[in-house]
Write an enzyme that holds these catalytic residues in place. Structure first.
Site, mmCIF file in Angstrom:
data_model
loop_
_atom_site.group_PDB
_atom_site.id
_atom_site.type_symbol
_atom_site.label_atom_id
_atom_site.label_comp_id
_atom_site.label_asym_id
_atom_site.label_seq_id
_atom_site.Cartn_x
_atom_site.Cartn_y
_atom_site.Cartn_z
ATOM 1 N N SER A 6 0.732 -1.339 0.077
ATOM 2 C CA SER A 6 -0.127 0.074 0.168
ATOM 3 C C SER A 6 1.047 1.435 0.102
ATOM 4 O O SER A 6 2.248 1.250 0.424
ATOM 5 C CB SER A 6 -0.852 0.145 1.125
ATOM 6 O OG SER A 6 -1.275 1.218 1.642
ATOM 7 N N TYR A 57 -1.903 -1.353 10.787
ATOM 8 C CA TYR A 57 -2.059 -1.942 9.576
ATOM 9 C C TYR A 57 -0.747 -1.543 8.559
ATOM 10 O O TYR A 57 -0.156 -2.393 7.841
ATOM 11 C CB TYR A 57 -3.300 -1.044 8.810
ATOM 12 C CG TYR A 57 -3.395 -1.551 7.337
ATOM 13 C CD1 TYR A 57 -3.714 -2.624 6.784
ATOM 14 C CD2 TYR A 57 -3.363 -0.353 6.689
ATOM 15 C CE1 TYR A 57 -3.960 -2.963 5.508
ATOM 16 C CE2 TYR A 57 -3.191 -0.706 5.156
ATOM 17 C CZ TYR A 57 -3.856 -1.796 4.650
ATOM 18 O OH TYR A 57 -3.721 -1.918 3.165
ATOM 19 N N LYS A 86 2.242 -3.769 6.493
ATOM 20 C CA LYS A 86 2.603 -3.944 5.051
ATOM 21 C C LYS A 86 3.902 -3.575 4.952
ATOM 22 O O LYS A 86 4.610 -4.371 4.036
ATOM 23 C CB LYS A 86 1.714 -2.786 4.341
ATOM 24 C CG LYS A 86 0.429 -3.239 4.245
ATOM 25 C CD LYS A 86 -0.107 -4.197 3.341
ATOM 26 C CE LYS A 86 -1.477 -4.568 3.292
ATOM 27 N NZ LYS A 86 -1.832 -5.797 2.684
HETATM 28 P P1 NAD Z 1 -10.992 -7.175 1.265
HETATM 29 O O1 NAD Z 1 -11.112 -7.407 2.589
HETATM 30 O O2 NAD Z 1 -12.295 -7.257 0.236
HETATM 31 O O3 NAD Z 1 -10.276 -8.611 0.715
HETATM 32 C C1 NAD Z 1 -9.166 -9.247 1.606
HETATM 33 C C2 NAD Z 1 -9.762 -10.812 1.631
HETATM 34 O O4 NAD Z 1 -9.037 -11.449 2.493
HETATM 35 C C3 NAD Z 1 -11.263 -10.986 2.168
HETATM 36 O O5 NAD Z 1 -12.199 -11.356 1.347
HETATM 37 C C4 NAD Z 1 -11.096 -11.374 3.797
HETATM 38 O O6 NAD Z 1 -12.287 -12.542 3.979
HETATM 39 C C5 NAD Z 1 -9.881 -12.189 3.363
HETATM 40 N N1 NAD Z 1 -9.039 -12.558 4.475
HETATM 41 C C6 NAD Z 1 -8.805 -11.777 5.549
HETATM 42 N N2 NAD Z 1 -7.790 -12.426 6.517
HETATM 43 C C7 NAD Z 1 -7.737 -13.745 6.090
HETATM 44 C C8 NAD Z 1 -7.074 -14.634 6.588
HETATM 45 N N3 NAD Z 1 -6.656 -14.759 7.793
HETATM 46 N N4 NAD Z 1 -7.382 -16.034 6.033
HETATM 47 C C9 NAD Z 1 -7.700 -15.998 4.647
HETATM 48 N N5 NAD Z 1 -8.330 -14.964 4.102
HETATM 49 C C10 NAD Z 1 -8.438 -13.752 4.868
HETATM 50 O O7 NAD Z 1 -9.820 -5.896 0.773
HETATM 51 P P2 NAD Z 1 -9.288 -5.562 -0.556
HETATM 52 O O8 NAD Z 1 -9.487 -4.067 -0.266
HETATM 53 O O9 NAD Z 1 -9.559 -6.379 -1.666
HETATM 54 O O10 NAD Z 1 -7.844 -5.457 -0.213
HETATM 55 C C11 NAD Z 1 -6.834 -6.666 -0.563
HETATM 56 C C12 NAD Z 1 -5.533 -6.476 -0.068
HETATM 57 O O11 NAD Z 1 -4.889 -5.299 -0.593
HETATM 58 C C13 NAD Z 1 -5.437 -6.361 1.460
HETATM 59 O O12 NAD Z 1 -4.306 -7.095 1.673
HETATM 60 C C14 NAD Z 1 -5.301 -4.870 1.552
HETATM 61 O O13 NAD Z 1 -4.681 -4.561 2.571
HETATM 62 C C15 NAD Z 1 -4.578 -4.502 0.386
HETATM 63 N N6 NAD Z 1 -4.874 -3.012 0.274
HETATM 64 C C16 NAD Z 1 -6.106 -2.672 -0.190
HETATM 65 C C17 NAD Z 1 -6.249 -1.258 -0.344
HETATM 66 C C18 NAD Z 1 -7.710 -0.740 -0.702
HETATM 67 O O14 NAD Z 1 -7.894 0.680 -0.502
HETATM 68 N N7 NAD Z 1 -8.556 -1.500 -0.563
HETATM 69 C C19 NAD Z 1 -5.308 -0.269 -0.526
HETATM 70 C C20 NAD Z 1 -3.870 -0.778 -0.305
HETATM 71 C C21 NAD Z 1 -3.837 -2.115 0.009
HETATM 72 N N1 UFG Z 2 -12.665 11.704 2.965
HETATM 73 C C1 UFG Z 2 -13.594 12.559 3.518
HETATM 74 N N2 UFG Z 2 -14.727 12.003 4.050
HETATM 75 C C2 UFG Z 2 -14.939 10.822 4.241
HETATM 76 C C3 UFG Z 2 -13.902 9.898 3.958
HETATM 77 C C4 UFG Z 2 -12.660 10.481 3.197
HETATM 78 O O1 UFG Z 2 -13.502 13.821 3.030
HETATM 79 O O2 UFG Z 2 -15.864 10.403 4.680
HETATM 80 C C5 UFG Z 2 -11.421 12.280 2.667
HETATM 81 C C6 UFG Z 2 -9.925 12.014 3.340
HETATM 82 O O3 UFG Z 2 -9.905 13.110 4.124
HETATM 83 C C7 UFG Z 2 -9.013 11.941 2.095
HETATM 84 C C8 UFG Z 2 -9.587 11.444 0.909
HETATM 85 O O4 UFG Z 2 -11.033 11.523 1.212
HETATM 86 O O5 UFG Z 2 -8.468 13.148 1.949
HETATM 87 C C9 UFG Z 2 -9.610 9.904 0.751
HETATM 88 O O6 UFG Z 2 -9.850 9.218 1.981
HETATM 89 P P1 UFG Z 2 -9.903 7.535 1.857
HETATM 90 O O7 UFG Z 2 -10.397 7.288 3.456
HETATM 91 O O8 UFG Z 2 -10.804 7.138 0.807
HETATM 92 O O9 UFG Z 2 -8.692 6.954 1.660
HETATM 93 P P2 UFG Z 2 -7.134 7.316 2.398
HETATM 94 O O10 UFG Z 2 -6.210 8.057 1.277
HETATM 95 O O11 UFG Z 2 -7.263 8.012 3.736
HETATM 96 O O12 UFG Z 2 -6.833 5.795 2.564
HETATM 97 C C10 UFG Z 2 -6.343 4.838 1.613
HETATM 98 C C11 UFG Z 2 -6.690 3.580 2.133
HETATM 99 C C12 UFG Z 2 -5.814 3.045 3.462
HETATM 100 C C13 UFG Z 2 -4.344 3.364 2.948
HETATM 101 C C14 UFG Z 2 -4.280 4.859 2.592
HETATM 102 C C15 UFG Z 2 -2.820 5.196 2.161
HETATM 103 O O13 UFG Z 2 -7.993 3.456 2.561
HETATM 104 O O14 UFG Z 2 -6.061 1.691 3.484
HETATM 105 O O15 UFG Z 2 -5.018 5.005 1.446
HETATM 106 O O16 UFG Z 2 -2.650 4.246 1.059
HETATM 107 F F1 UFG Z 2 -3.706 3.094 4.104
#
Ligand code: NAD
Ligand code: UFG
Length: 337
Positions: free
Chosen positions: A124, A149, A153
């Protein structure tokens, strides 16, 4: 070619499975269904005509996890499984470290034991912390992470780099995602978090379908073009395609590479609201509130490495992201249950 996709019924995992199947790969999905539903498998079948083999397994349970490796000759792993809520990780640090680190170590140990040497890992942009100025470049390394978190990562990245040092034929791509949003254009898969969403686009979606009354804009006094926070939003289908390119690169090259996956463009909160209003054809009520603790003003990617190494460039823009997020929430107001 068999690819094990951990967390494959989740948001990014399910979109990636669709793109892998479209390219002719055989996917094996493993998920404990903590944050997703088995119904996603039916949705994948509706899109691709293929229902991938599925194991309901928790990566913390090494014995059961090993069965998957015993029963299948796996060529590569894409590792999405993990917990991902920043705020929750502060309240439950051990749960986050156990899932995201102990679980991942189980997986990496079994990969080495069964001679599976190709990995793509979900990292991330959070690993840059607040230490560097955007555009963020991979060569900056890792900054100060501010929550368990983010730390989980960063630690995973370090573990994988060390595995690469000890195993010269090991190949891994650490993908640093920026802000994934949107959904598959069919509206069959997408994201609707449980409870009140933390992230901007899912929150707006809930406002648009009347589940929430208005959006809180967290601060309009940042040093940005309109005072609201700027982020690099990437369509989840573009992100999924980046995984296909990353796994293809890993299969052909040895070594560990870290690659940003973003669009390289920053959009402010007010610009996202405007794009979503255009997509749904109605005004989105919002109120400006104080800043959310821990937020930074601006975060966007330098995308040169993704383009040069993987040939990856985004194709979908902020309007596509909002249109597809809107289509998904209209069809699945309570998510995929
Ligand atoms: P998500 O929660 O939709 O998908 C993650 C999946 O992993 C889920 O289906 C959950 O049931 C499964 N899981 C969790 N713990 C587990 C375990 N112990 N064993 C087996 N399965 C397990 O999330 P996502 O948004 O698809 O994210 C996928 C990956 O990308 C995650 O590692 C997340 O940290 C990373 N990531 C997501 C974002 C984002 O904004 N969505 C940003 C950066 C990184
Ligand atoms: N925001 C609002 N109102 C809301 C939610 C968000 O104004 O209800 C704003 C935040 O302040 C930020 C922007 O919208 O300026 C984006 O916010 P998000 O929560 O959608 O995303 P972030 O960038 O804060 O976080 C994301 C992922 C995290 C990750 C981070 C850095 O959700 O998991 O990017 O990669 F850690």
């Amino acid at each position: 070619m068999k690819i094990l996709v951990t967390g494959g019924t989740g948001y990014i995992g399910s979109h990636t499975v669709v793109e892998l199947i479209n390219k002719g790969y055989e996917c094996i999905i493993l998920d404990n269904l903590y944050n997703s539903s088995e119904k996603v498998l039916d949705r994948i079948k509706m899109i691709t005509d293929i229902r991938p083999k599925f194991y309901k397994v928790d990566i913390r349970d090494k014995e059961t996890l090993e069965e998957v490796f015993k029963e299948n000759k796996i060529d590569a792993v894409i590792h999405f499984a993990g917990l991902k809520a920043v705020g929750e990780s502060v309240a439950k640090p051990l749960e986050y470290y156990e899932n995201n680190i102990t679980g991942s170590i189980n997986l990496y140990e079994l990969m080495l034991k069964y001679n599976v040497k190709n990995l793509v890992f979900s990292s991330s942009a959070t690993v840059y912390g607040d230490s560097f100025k955007s555009p963020l470049k991979e060569e900056y390394g890792r900054g100060n992470t501010t929550n368990p978190y983010g730390a989980s990562k960063a630690i995973n990245e370090m573990i994988i780099e060390d595995i690469g040092v000890a195993n010269k034929d090991f190949s891994a791509i650490l993908l640093r995602y920026f802000n994934p949003v949107g959904a598959h254009e069919s509206g069959l898969i997408g994201e609707r978090p449980n409870g009140i969403p933390n992230n901007l686009v899912p929150y707006i979606s809930d406002v648009v379908v009347g589940k929430l009354d208005h959006l809180n804009v967290f601060g309009d006094d940042y040093d940005t073009r309109d005072g609201t926070g700027v982020r690099d939003y990437i369509h989840v289908v573009d992100l999924a395609k980046a995984h296909v390119l990353a796994i293809e690169y890993a299969l052909k090259h040895e070594g560990v590479n870290t690659i940003n996956v973003g669009s390289g463009n920053g959009y402010s909160v007010l610009e996202v609201i405007k794009a979503y209003e255009k997509a749904c054809g109605k005004p989105i009520p919002y109120r400006v509130t104080p800043r959310r603790p821990g937020d930074i003003a601006t975060c966007f990617a330098d995308t040169n490495k993704a383009s040069e190494l993987l040939g990856f460039n985004t194709k979908l823009n902020i309007e596509d992201m909002c249109k597809d997020a809107y289509n998904f929430i209209c069809k699945n107001p309570d998510g995929i249950e």
